[in-house]
Each structure stands twice: as structure tokens, then as C-alpha cells.
Scaffold this motif. Structure first.
Motif, PDB file in Angstrom:
ATOM      1  N   GLU A  40      18.078  41.958  -6.306  1.00  0.00           N
ATOM      2  CA  GLU A  40      17.182  41.093  -6.785  1.00  0.00           C
ATOM      3  C   GLU A  40      16.232  41.581  -7.994  1.00  0.00           C
ATOM      4  OE1 GLU A  40      13.184  41.255  -4.432  1.00  0.00           O
ATOM      5  OE2 GLU A  40      14.845  41.861  -2.950  1.00  0.00           O
ATOM      6  N   ALA A  46      17.951  35.092  -5.717  1.00  0.00           N
ATOM      7  CA  ALA A  46      18.584  36.446  -5.138  1.00  0.00           C
ATOM      8  C   ALA A  46      18.866  36.306  -3.789  1.00  0.00           C
ATOM      9  CB  ALA A  46      17.912  37.652  -5.628  1.00  0.00           C
ATOM     10  N   VAL A  67      13.977  34.807  -3.243  1.00  0.00           N
ATOM     11  CA  VAL A  67      14.830  35.587  -2.641  1.00  0.00           C
ATOM     12  C   VAL A  67      15.276  35.047  -1.333  1.00  0.00           C
ATOM     13  CG1 VAL A  67      15.151  38.052  -1.632  1.00  0.00           C
ATOM     14  CG2 VAL A  67      13.917  37.722  -3.861  1.00  0.00           C
TER      15      VAL A  67
END
Length: 221
Positions: free
Chosen positions: A159, A169, A217
Motif C-alpha cells: 500500500e 490497495a 485499503v
């Protein structure tokens, strides 16, 4: 038909065939924007709680399996490194692309001098999505992606420390490389890059991008 006219017609037909083939191969022709086929399952995210930029979401396992890209989704796989985790990620992306009938191209960076030029090359191809595999690309991506907000990126197995809204990510505790001097976490484990985990990473990540859940994320633990 006179011989010279017949020859001209033959050449024109051949040229038309060549043009028709090459126009599809170079991604130059306009087409409808890609879309998600299917819907996210319960537990991917909580729809009642909007995700803030750079937030981390932990989807329910398998909640992404009902989402697929539309036909001929154009993806560039951007990769660097020949370590085991990177190879596992590359294989997972290639397998996913074949199963989903994705139009996949690959740009590989062989040395540090190629990292930023390889990102530029991938963007110049104007794909629907650029998927990055390999820790060596994280810092170069952090430099380039804020200046190209219209190009979606998906980082698998790592990430960016401060992603912009165009960078999504997929990470887990055995991966979690963040670059910018932060490096890998103390839980980094190359053995965690299993085929199943890497397959889940590309599928969950693409499902998020196709549903406009970007700049976040996706955490798979």
C-alpha cells in the motif's frame, strides 16, 4: 473489372482488415466505460458508514466474489521484481484475467531506472485499471499517482503511505509494505503470499474499484 482496379480493390480490402485488427489491439477505439457485473455481498463495507479517504475496510471473506468486470476490461499489470511474493501476485493477476476474459497487458520494470518510465508507459496505454505488483514500485507510485488522478490504480500486496483517491490497495498483516522509508511491518511474511490469498487480493481489489470504493485499503485479515 479492369486488372488495375481489381488490384486497388484488393489492397483496399486488405488495408481495411489490417486497420480493423490493429484498432482493437492498440486500445485506440472509444467504447462504453467499464462497469461492474454483479453486486457486492453483505459485509464488504457498511453502507451506512461512508469510508473516509485512506480508510481501511475489512470485508467479510468472499463478499467480493459476485462482482466481475464487464467484457474486455482493459488492465495493465505493472510489475517489478522476481521475488516469491511478486511472482505469486503476478500469477494471480494473470489467472484472474484469463478467467474473467480481461484484456491484460504487462509492463515489467527491470531496474530502478525503469520504475517511473514503466508507470508512464502503463498510463500511456490508457487502460481502465493499472494493477501494481512488487514492493519496488511503491515509492515511484507515490510520486506519480497524485499527478494523474483520472487514472485508477490498484496495488496488491502492499500500500501507499498516503494514497490519493485514484489508488486502492489490498493488504494483509503478512504483506503491508508501505514505502517512504516505512518499509515492511514486523509481521511481514513472504509465505503469506499464497495462491489463495493473492487471488482474493486481485478479486477484492477490482470489486472495490468497480464499485467506486477507491482511495482506501482493503484489509484481508
Amino acid at each position: 473489372m479492369r486488372p488495375h482496379l481489381r488490384a486497388a480493390a484488393t489492397l483496399a480490402a486488405a488495408a481495411a482488415l489490417v486497420t480493423g485488427c490493429s484498432s482493437g489491439d492498440d486500445w485506440s477505439q472509444p467504447r462504453p466505460a467499464p462497469s461492474a457485473v454483479g453486486t457486492l455481498g453483505p459485509g464488504f463495507v457498511d453502507p451506512s458508514v461512508p469510508l473516509a479517504p485512506e480508510a481501511t475496510a475489512t470485508p467479510r471473506p468472499g463478499s467480493w466474489t459476485g462482482v466481475h468486470p464487464s467484457e474486455d476490461y482493459r488492465v495493465v499489470l505493472l510489475t517489478a521484481g522476481d521475488d516469491r511474493p511478486t511472482k505469486a501476485l503476478v500469477t494471480a493477476v494473470q489467472d484472474w484475467a484469463e478467467e474473467e476474459h480481461v484484456d491484460l497487458r504487462t509492463v515489467a520494470a527491470d531496474n530502478p531506472h525503469d520504475f517511473i518510465p514503466s508507470i508512464t508507459k502503463a498510463m500511456d496505454m490508457r487502460p481502465d485499471l493499472i494493477v501494481s505488483a512488487g514492493n519496488d514500485l511503491i515509492d515511484p507510485l507515490a510520486m506519480v499517482t497524485p499527478n494523474h488522478l483520472s487514472q485508477p490504480f490498484l496495488v496488491v500486496g502492499a500500500e501507499l503511505a498516503e494514497p490519493t483517491g485514484n489508488v486502492t490497495a489490498v493488504d494483509w498483516s503478512g504483506a503491508s509494505f508501505r514505502g517512504e522509508g516505512l518499509g515492511a511491518s514486523s509481521t511481514y511474511d513472504p509465505a503469506s503470499f499464497t495462491g489463495a490469498r493473492c487471488s482474493a487480493a486481485i478479486r477484492a481489489g477490482v470489486a472495490a474499484v468497480l464499485n467506486d470504493l477507491t482511495g482506501i485499503v482493503i484489509w484481508l485479515d
